[in-house]
Every structure is written in C-alpha cells, then in structure tokens.
Enzyme design. Sequence first.
Site, short mmCIF file in Angstrom:
data_model
loop_
_atom_site.label_atom_id
_atom_site.label_comp_id
_atom_site.label_asym_id
_atom_site.label_seq_id
_atom_site.Cartn_x
_atom_site.Cartn_y
_atom_site.Cartn_z
N GLY A 218 -4.58 5.80 3.60
CA GLY A 218 -4.03 5.19 4.81
C GLY A 218 -5.08 4.67 5.78
O GLY A 218 -5.07 3.48 6.13
N PRO A 219 -6.00 5.54 6.21
CA PRO A 219 -6.97 5.08 7.22
C PRO A 219 -7.96 4.04 6.68
O PRO A 219 -8.68 3.42 7.47
CB PRO A 219 -7.72 6.37 7.59
CG PRO A 219 -6.82 7.48 7.15
CD PRO A 219 -6.09 6.98 5.96
N CYS B 295 13.94 11.35 6.16
CA CYS B 295 13.85 10.97 7.58
C CYS B 295 15.21 11.02 8.26
O CYS B 295 15.31 11.28 9.44
CB CYS B 295 13.23 9.59 7.70
SG CYS B 295 13.93 8.41 6.57
N LYS C 117 0.89 -1.18 0.00
CA LYS C 117 0.00 0.00 0.00
C LYS C 117 0.92 1.22 0.00
O LYS C 117 1.44 1.62 1.03
CB LYS C 117 -0.89 0.00 1.26
CG LYS C 117 -2.18 0.79 1.14
CD LYS C 117 -2.05 2.24 0.78
CE LYS C 117 -1.74 3.12 1.98
NZ LYS C 117 -1.58 4.57 1.55
N GLU D 284 9.89 2.27 10.51
CA GLU D 284 10.90 3.28 10.25
C GLU D 284 10.17 4.61 10.36
O GLU D 284 9.31 4.91 9.53
CB GLU D 284 11.49 3.05 8.86
CG GLU D 284 12.89 3.59 8.75
CD GLU D 284 12.87 5.03 8.32
OE1 GLU D 284 12.81 5.90 9.22
OE2 GLU D 284 12.87 5.28 7.12
N GLU E 80 10.36 16.41 14.37
CA GLU E 80 10.67 16.26 12.96
C GLU E 80 9.81 17.26 12.17
O GLU E 80 8.59 17.23 12.26
CB GLU E 80 10.37 14.84 12.51
CG GLU E 80 10.70 14.60 11.06
CD GLU E 80 10.64 13.13 10.66
OE1 GLU E 80 9.56 12.54 10.74
OE2 GLU E 80 11.69 12.59 10.28
N GLY F 184 -4.39 3.29 -2.29
CA GLY F 184 -5.53 3.66 -1.45
C GLY F 184 -5.13 4.60 -0.34
O GLY F 184 -3.97 5.01 -0.23
P1 NAP Z 1 1.80 8.81 7.29
O1 NAP Z 1 0.37 9.19 7.30
O2 NAP Z 1 2.35 8.08 8.45
O3 NAP Z 1 2.04 7.98 5.93
C1 NAP Z 1 2.80 6.82 5.76
C2 NAP Z 1 1.99 5.70 5.11
O4 NAP Z 1 1.06 5.17 6.05
C3 NAP Z 1 1.16 6.15 3.92
O5 NAP Z 1 1.08 5.10 2.98
C4 NAP Z 1 -0.18 6.41 4.57
O6 NAP Z 1 -1.27 6.44 3.67
C5 NAP Z 1 -0.27 5.24 5.52
N1 NAP Z 1 -1.24 5.40 6.62
C6 NAP Z 1 -1.77 6.55 7.11
N2 NAP Z 1 -2.64 6.28 8.10
C7 NAP Z 1 -2.66 4.93 8.25
C8 NAP Z 1 -3.35 4.04 9.11
N3 NAP Z 1 -4.20 4.48 10.04
N4 NAP Z 1 -3.12 2.71 8.99
C9 NAP Z 1 -2.26 2.25 8.07
N5 NAP Z 1 -1.58 3.03 7.22
C10 NAP Z 1 -1.76 4.36 7.30
O7 NAP Z 1 2.70 10.09 7.06
P2 NAP Z 1 2.27 11.46 6.38
O8 NAP Z 1 0.95 11.93 6.90
O9 NAP Z 1 2.38 11.27 4.92
O10 NAP Z 1 3.43 12.42 6.88
C11 NAP Z 1 3.34 13.05 8.17
C12 NAP Z 1 4.70 13.15 8.84
O11 NAP Z 1 5.27 11.85 8.98
C13 NAP Z 1 5.78 13.91 8.07
O12 NAP Z 1 5.71 15.28 8.26
C14 NAP Z 1 7.03 13.33 8.65
O13 NAP Z 1 7.35 13.95 9.86
C15 NAP Z 1 6.67 11.89 8.90
N6 NAP Z 1 7.14 11.01 7.79
C16 NAP Z 1 8.24 10.26 7.98
C17 NAP Z 1 8.70 9.47 6.95
C18 NAP Z 1 9.91 8.63 7.10
O14 NAP Z 1 10.60 8.40 6.11
N7 NAP Z 1 10.17 8.10 8.25
C19 NAP Z 1 8.05 9.46 5.73
C20 NAP Z 1 6.90 10.23 5.56
C21 NAP Z 1 6.46 10.99 6.61
P3 NAP Z 1 -1.66 7.90 3.06
O15 NAP Z 1 -0.62 8.17 2.03
O16 NAP Z 1 -3.00 7.71 2.48
O17 NAP Z 1 -1.63 8.88 4.19
#
Ligand code: NAP
Length: 462
Positions: free
Chosen positions: A203-204, A279, A170, A245, A369, A201
């Site tokens: 995330g939530p 990250c 996903k 990660e 972050e 799709g």
């Molecule tokens: P995120 O929501 O955690 O997104 C990561 C992945 O998880 C995406 O595929 C996302 O789908 C999915 N996801 C979201 N909610 C989920 C749930 N309840 N259950 C399962 N999967 C779920 O991150 P973001 O909102 O894109 O970014 C927010 C912050 O996260 C950034 O500002 C940064 O600080 C941090 N981040 C860190 C990394 C890293 O490399 N460690 C990468 C990205 C972001 P969707 O794409 O539909 O949301």
Amino acid sequence: MKAHDGIYLDGAWRPALSGEVIDVVDPVDEQVIARVPAAGAEDVDAAVRAARAALPGWAPTAPAERAARLSALRDALAARKDEIAGTVTAELGAPLAFSQAVHAAVPIAVAGSYADLAARHAFEEKVGNSTVFHEPVGVVAAITPWNYPLHQVVAKVAPALAAGCTVVLKPAEDTPLVAQLFAEAVHDAGVPAGVFNLVTGLGPVAGQALAEHPGVDLVSFTGSTAVGRSIAATAGAAVKKVALELGGKSANVILRSADLAKAVNVGVANVMSNSGQTCSAWTRMLVHRDQYDEAVELARTAAAKYGDRIGPLVNAKQQARVRGYIEKGVAEGARLVAGGAEPPRERGYFVSPTVFADVTPEMTIAQEEIFGPVLSVLRYEDEEDALRIANGTVYGLAGAVWAGDEAEAVAFARRMDTGQVDINGGRFNPLAPFGGYKQSGVGRELGAHGLAEYLQTKSLQF
Ligand code: NAP
Ligand code: MG
C-alpha cells in the site's frame, strides 16, 4: 499455490522492475504458500502509461463490444470458479463452502450484471435542445482490500470497463493470488492490451504511487478510513475524482413487534460471516429493554454454535487488533457473554465468536469498526432512543430493521442515516447501489449507480 512472478502489464506478464516480492501466507497454518512481485513506483508508472495509451482505443468502442468482453469475462471467471474459491480459501482463510457461495459466486454475478448494463445503458440522452453523452472518466486507479478480495476487484473493474475506462489495479498485499486469477480471466476474455493492468504491491509503495500518479483520472478505493482520508486529500489537491468505501458500524434494529429469535439469529450470522471481516456487518444489535435479556441469551446460544466453524482473520495484525478491541470492551465495562480475547487455537489467526452485552453507545466497541467476529448488544428505551443510537456513529454504510409489520420497519429505516437497510432479513442485491452516508464513504458501487461513477457528461447544444 500457483502464482505469476510478474505484473500484468500491457497485455502480458512481465517482471517487476523493483525486484521485491511479497510472501503470501495461509492464515490457517501461517505457512508461506506463494510469492508475487511487490511493484515499485516505476512499475506503477509503466502500468499507468499502458492504461493511458490504451484509452483512446477503448473509450470509443461500441457499448455492445464492451458488453461482449464483459460477458466473456463473466464466462472466464465462471470457468475458474473452483480455482477462485480454493485460492480465496488459501490466502484469506475463508471456509471453502463460503468461498464457493460468496467469494466466487458473487463476483461472477456482478460481472454478468455489468455485461447486461453495458449493453442496455443509455450512454446518450436528449435534454431539451441538448444531446448529453456519458463518456468514460479516463484512467482508473483501483485499490482494493482483502476481505472480499475478488468481489471488490470486480465491483470496480467491471463498471470501469463497461464505461470505457482503462484500469490499473493494486489489490491488497494479503490476497494477490485471486487478483492474478482475475487478470488471467480478463486476458482470456479478449480485453485489449493495456485496458486492464495489475500491479501487486504494498500500500504505502505501489498503492501510494498509483493514487498520486498524475496520469490517473479517478481513484476508487476500498479499505480503512485512515488511508481513504489521505487518498481523498491527495486526489482533492490534484482535482481528481475519487470514490471511497470505508467501512462501518452498522445497526441491526430489532423493534418490539419483530420475531425476536429470527432477528437475533440472522443478526449473529451476519456478524460472524467471513469471520466478521465485512464492512457492512451489523455489528451493533439494538434491542428493546423488555426483550434485552432474552435477546442476549439467544445471541449467546447462537454464537456458541459457531464454535470452530468460522475461519481465521486474514493476518496476525488483524488478529491482534481484534483481540485488542475485545480487551477494551471488557475494560470499559461491557459484559462478555460468548468468546473472548484468548485465541481458540495455537496456530492460525483465529478469534472466537464473541458477544458483548451491556454495551452502551459511547463505548469504543459501539463506535469503532472492529473487523472481527465481535457483536455488541445494546439496550434501547423506545424508538426515538433506538434511532439516536443507530445514527450515533461517524459511519453509515448498512443496517437492518426487523418489525412485525413491514411498513413499520420501512418507516424506521427511512430515518436511518445509512446507505442500505435490509428489511426483515432482505437478501443482498448485486444491482442495488452500495455505499455510505457520512464517513462510510463517497460514491456508490454496483448496478447502474456504480456504472455512473466511471462516466462524465458532455452536453452538445443544438
Ligand atoms: P488498508 O491499509 O486501508 O488497505 C486497503 C488497500 O489500500 C490495500 O490494497 C492497501 O495495501 C492499500 N493501501 C494501504 N496504504 C496505502 C497508501 N498509503 N496509499 C494507497 N494505498 C494504500 O486496510 P487494512 O490495513 O488492510 O485494514 C485495516 C482496517 O481497515 C480494518 O481493520 C478495517 O477496519 C478496515 N477495512 C475496511 C474495509 C472495507 O471493506 N471497507 C476493507 C478492509 C479493511 P496493503 O494491502 O499493502 O496494505
Ligand atoms: Mg494495510
């Protein structure tokens, strides 16, 4: 932009049952460039079933066969390298040169590394009177973010396939197009139907359904701490393996004996790269008080040179989030020496390269972050103070140490609570284990350590 209007399920592109779609937006001009399916729970269920059904055929294949598929996958990605770079530029907004050099080239190298590792890895070993078999964990759920959209996919899927696992991916909703290109490459590489499945799709919806699915044996997630925490809790309750990660707040420690100009310039470049959406970025620069003013001036000059050359952030939400952090830095008393919260352009999700001086360790911009082109420069009194500051966040993903003498830098690096440290500008190594201490995560990716995450042992005694 070219897009499939289906999900890649059991070896073919099929319409999603949900009937919902995601608009893919170019962050430079805010235009919709493509639409892809937004899979629902039923689609995820079908994908997990396909992966489960394919497991008994794939798990016992000879490592040489899996190596051959991964080698073909590497070649299929390499054949698409220009299309990959163009796609990442369109959906993430990264400048094309960076997409070519990093977003396309690194995953091709990582896929190649797992072709080699699958061929060479000891999947069987003797321990006293036992033979220990390293067997695949089973069905893997891979949930990936948008910041290195193909790299993060390959860093999970390639070792999973090398181990003999089957996968449901996903990808992030912001960057589904490069994930579709990856699925095409997997298909062309002759990976059997059902071994790899792609559900685009939200995330939530799709992400959560996948993480919770009882047919999944391991959840490998990269993204925010908040989502990672909830995935780990769900997986823990189901006694499922999990790999996380979750980002960082890495320290770039410049010791007094270092080449200050080089350390500052490389440090600024590290933070601005990919518009700060990395990250492992060294977002805290630690400088001795006697060199502090000079370092701030060097950082200001270096940041100013970036001017218009960095790409936008991925979406409006991230742009607003980063601007909010910049405003918070000012409100908490840090001194803005470059950039600022005002967007540099009217259109597109841009943020100016920003440098803060007089940042103290307890400030929000020194702890959280930000995920944007924002550098915090902190002052230290002596090496013990530098170490306290470097280790003084909840994160521990990466870092850097600069010193005139390599041994001095290594001695300091050994005391840092973090998973990777670059010594005097050491280069990224796609074979070195990547992953975090403390709240930066659980588990390691890349190289042999990354492969081990997808294996479990079975011991036979004689
Ligand atoms: P995120 O929501 O955690 O997104 C990561 C992945 O998880 C995406 O595929 C996302 O789908 C999915 N996801 C979201 N909610 C989920 C749930 N309840 N259950 C399962 N999967 C779920 O991150 P973001 O909102 O894109 O970014 C927010 C912050 O996260 C950034 O500002 C940064 O600080 C941090 N981040 C860190 C990394 C890293 O490399 N460690 C990468 C990205 C972001 P969707 O794409 O539909 O949301
Ligand atoms: Mg999200």
